[in-house]
Design a protein around this motif. Structure first.
Motif, PDB file in Angstrom:
ATOM      1  N   UNK A 199       0.499  -1.746   0.303  1.00  0.00           N
ATOM      2  CA  UNK A 199      -0.621  -0.081   0.232  1.00  0.00           C
ATOM      3  C   UNK A 199       0.930   1.639   0.304  1.00  0.00           C
ATOM      4  N   UNK A 200       0.372   2.096  -1.010  1.00  0.00           N
ATOM      5  CA  UNK A 200       1.058   2.911  -1.475  1.00  0.00           C
ATOM      6  C   UNK A 200       0.659   4.921  -0.240  1.00  0.00           C
ATOM      7  N   UNK A 201       1.206   4.795   1.038  1.00  0.00           N
ATOM      8  CA  UNK A 201       0.577   6.082   2.272  1.00  0.00           C
ATOM      9  C   UNK A 201       1.117   7.474   1.929  1.00  0.00           C
ATOM     10  N   UNK A 202      -0.108   8.384   2.057  1.00  0.00           N
ATOM     11  CA  UNK A 202       0.306   9.995   2.134  1.00  0.00           C
ATOM     12  C   UNK A 202      -0.140  10.564   3.251  1.00  0.00           C
ATOM     13  N   UNK A 215      -4.202   9.086   2.620  1.00  0.00           N
ATOM     14  CA  UNK A 215      -4.856   8.666   1.125  1.00  0.00           C
ATOM     15  C   UNK A 215      -3.552   7.389   1.088  1.00  0.00           C
ATOM     16  N   UNK A 216      -4.417   6.808   0.990  1.00  0.00           N
ATOM     17  CA  UNK A 216      -4.077   5.169   0.829  1.00  0.00           C
ATOM     18  C   UNK A 216      -4.495   4.903  -0.739  1.00  0.00           C
ATOM     19  N   UNK A 217      -3.168   4.045  -1.522  1.00  0.00           N
ATOM     20  CA  UNK A 217      -3.320   3.351  -2.690  1.00  0.00           C
ATOM     21  C   UNK A 217      -3.058   2.062  -2.692  1.00  0.00           C
ATOM     22  N   UNK A 218      -3.516   1.223  -3.242  1.00  0.00           N
ATOM     23  CA  UNK A 218      -2.884  -0.087  -3.696  1.00  0.00           C
ATOM     24  C   UNK A 218      -1.926  -0.324  -5.001  1.00  0.00           C
ATOM     25  N   UNK A 219      -1.505  -1.698  -5.132  1.00  0.00           N
ATOM     26  CA  UNK A 219      -1.014  -1.499  -6.099  1.00  0.00           C
ATOM     27  C   UNK A 219      -0.751  -1.819  -7.244  1.00  0.00           C
ATOM     28  N   UNK A 220      -1.743  -1.320  -7.644  1.00  0.00           N
ATOM     29  CA  UNK A 220      -2.594  -0.826  -9.429  1.00  0.00           C
ATOM     30  C   UNK A 220      -3.000   0.297  -9.362  1.00  0.00           C
ATOM     31  N   UNK A 221      -2.524   1.449  -8.402  1.00  0.00           N
ATOM     32  CA  UNK A 221      -2.435   3.166  -7.935  1.00  0.00           C
ATOM     33  C   UNK A 221      -3.815   3.157  -7.840  1.00  0.00           C
ATOM     34  N   UNK A 222      -5.149   2.275  -7.872  1.00  0.00           N
ATOM     35  CA  UNK A 222      -6.557   3.355  -7.699  1.00  0.00           C
ATOM     36  C   UNK A 222      -6.556   3.527  -5.735  1.00  0.00           C
ATOM     37  N   UNK A 223      -7.283   4.496  -5.861  1.00  0.00           N
ATOM     38  CA  UNK A 223      -7.457   5.403  -4.702  1.00  0.00           C
ATOM     39  C   UNK A 223      -7.964   4.038  -3.901  1.00  0.00           C
TER      40      UNK A 223
END
Length: 283
Positions: free
Chosen positions: A241-244, A260-268
């Motif tokens: 997960x990509x988090x800011x 904001x949390x984004x998954x490995x496909x780049x979806x919010x």
């Protein structure tokens, strides 16, 4: 016989129904999810979220709603490691969305109270998505900074960091070297170290998993959450997960913190906002 959870997050958020008392569960708050003096707010939100999934997931009409759409929690007192109870109640059961409440208590003192809307996120995978939001631009996980590099005195006060795998964007960790940027921004990658893939309940943990953004403002004290609202937008794909986390306003000891949390496909897949009180160390 029910299957025993194999992953630590599932084991530690497990609930035992109290015999003869509908909507009442026994739980345990583990020291491994502590940050500072209290149990992490995201873990508590996930615990309440699991109880609400049990409460709203059943129904005589077959319209079980097990996925959180929106959950708002007030943190009423500091949660400590040890036994706890979780009480749930259905407020409304609808065809597409049901609403309920959950309360976590210890020794008769209420720690958290949440209200949530639940539904079924499976239909969101191929839904109509129109967004101007974009994932944060940062190096891949292997080029980011692992929390194992944090000062030993910090790690001693944050056993939570052994329960998650967190890798921070090098451009947002100047505060750890005594050089906060003043932007009020921290971002990084998150996953669970035992291989458990993300799901909606883990997203409730993720929105409060990064260090307080007040660190990047040059304010090193802990920032306990007063209120947190999370919106779960979709079931996340497997992987990191990509988090800011960011803040635009600190005033008189309080700040808002947006995630904001984004998954490995780049979806919010999740968004949140919380109000936190920033505690400053005594001179």
């Amino acid at each position: 016989m029910s299957q025993i959870p194999t992953y630590r997050f599932d084991q530690d958020t497990a609930l035992t129904p109290r015999p003869g008392e509908d909507g009442l569960y026994d739980a345990e708050l583990y020291d491994s999810w502590r940050i500072g003096q209290g149990v992490n707010g995201g873990f508590l939100l996930a615990l309440a979220g699991r109880a609400l999934a049990a409460e709203l997931g059943g129904g005589e009409d077959g319209l079980g709603h097990t996925d959180p759409f929106s959950i708002s929690a007030y943190y009423l007192s500091a949660s400590r490691p040890g036994p706890a109870t979780v009480r749930t109640e259905t407020l409304r059961r609808g065809r597409t969305v049901s609403t309920g409440t959950a309360s976590i208590a210890q020794n008769g003192e209420e720690r958290l109270r949440a209200t949530a809307a639940y539904g079924d996120l499976d239909g969101h995978a191929a839904g109509d998505v129109r967004t101007s939001a974009t994932p944060p631009d940062m190096p891949p996980p292997d080029k980011c900074v692992g929390t194992e590099l944090a000062p030993p005195e910090f790690l001693k006060d944050a056993p939570l960091l052994d329960s998650i795998e967190l890798r921070l964007d090098p451009s947002t960790v100047g505060w750890a070297l005594g050089q906060p940027s003043g932007r009020g921004l921290i971002q990084g990658w998150l996953r669970l170290p035992d291989g458990r893939e993300p799901d909606p309940l883990m997203l409730l943990l993720a929105v409060d998993a990064l260090p307080p953004v007040s660190f990047d403002l040059g304010l090193p004290g802990w920032a306990p959450t007063l209120e947190l609202t999370a919106h779960i937008r979709a079931k996340p794909a497997p992987g990191w997960l990509r988090i800011t986390h960011s803040t635009r306003n600190f005033a008189d000891g309080y700040m808002e913190e947006d995630a904001e949390v984004w998954d490995s496909t780049g979806r919010l897949v999740a968004q949140s906002r919380q109000l936190a009180r920033v505690r400053q160390p005594r001179p």
